[in-house]
Design a protein around this motif. Structure first.
Motif: not given
Length: 285
Positions: A7-11, A119-124
């Motif tokens: 999970i990159g960039g921003d959260p 279970d998508h990491g970035e989606g969640n």
């Protein structure tokens, strides 16, 4: 580890991680401008829409990155589109109406990612970020709890992902800062202690990631307790030594430098004053 686990960039830079522009241009205040989408001869264009979206995101072309991510019509593409929408809405020019519109687009993209992979990491995590920012606007406990559920899903699926632990820390910290320690603990199960533990885990997993370290630094500074302030200042010093990996991290590194300079000149209260206008989704454009 698959792309959905990176999970990159921003959260996330999320809830002021800040969630998160051409890499050098965005070091200048007011430089958030989005060039047109790439044409076939654009050097950022790639054969695959996901690759194009990532290149555009890295260069700070947020709206174009979101469009390319949606065009990919994959879980990873939609996840990246959600991230790009959050950064554009949170840090770009616009009033609360425009920011809310960006949140709605980001949440829709995140939900599209989860429809393809629950279970998508970035989606969640991007869904959690959008819900968290919306909760800030609406003071909606249901969104706070929905964000918590998304983070828990990401942690369960990707227990060694630094972004998931950073989001966990940010959720606890923001709930405490927003609701106060007693209400946060009784009604949401949030606490500074849990935030600090999750911060430590995130920093252990990603010790050289500007976005993760600035997330911790700014939230600990906002805790306004001596031990947290000491840790925040050390993190700001560490960030100054790290190269940004993309345009978003370049922006956060500049923010860290502004906060550190204010601290050097006037102490932690001055640093908090310098930080406040740098946080995303303030609603005032």
């Amino acid at each position: 580890m698959g792309r959905s686990d990176r999970i990159g960039g921003d959260p996330w830079r999320w809830w002021g991680l800040g969630l998160a522009l051409p890499a050098l241009l965005l070091l200048m205040p007011g430089a958030l401008r989005d060039p047109p989408a790439p044409t076939p001869d654009d050097p950022l264009a790639a054969a695959e829409p996901e690759a194009t979206a990532q290149r555009l995101y890295d260069a700070g072309r947020w709206a174009a990155a979101a469009d390319a991510g949606v065009a990919a019509a994959t879980a990873d593409g939609y996840g990246l589109a959600a991230r790009a929408q959050l950064v554009a809405a949170g840090y770009g020019a616009g009033d609360e109406t425009a920011q809310r519109r960006g949140l709605a687009l980001a949440l829709a993209a995140a939900e599209a990612a989860l429809a393809r992979d629950p279970d998508h990491g970035e989606g969640n995590l991007q869904a959690a970020a959008a819900l968290g920012y919306r909760a800030r606007f609406d003071a909606a406990p249901s969104d706070v709890r929905a964000a918590r559920a998304r983070i828990d899903r990401a942690l369960a699926a990707h227990p060694r992902n630094a972004w998931a632990h950073a989001a966990d820390a940010a959720w606890h910290a923001e709930v405490v800062l927003g609701a106060g320690s007693l209400i946060a603990r009784v009604f949401f199960g949030a606490s500074r202690k849990r935030a600090r533990a999750a911060f430590a885990r995130a920093a252990d997993l990603a010790p050289d990631t500007v976005a993760v370290l600035f997330s911790e630094a700014q939230l600990r500074l906002r805790f306004a307790r001596p031990a947290d302030e000491t840790r925040a200042r050390a993190l700001l010093g560490r960030i100054a030594t790290l190269p940004p990996r993309d345009a978003f991290e370049a922006l956060l590194k500049d923010h860290a430098a502004q906060v550190a300079a204010a601290w050097a000149a006037g102490g932690p209260d001055a640093a908090r004053r310098a930080l406040a206008p740098l946080l995303p989704f303030r609603g005032d454009g």
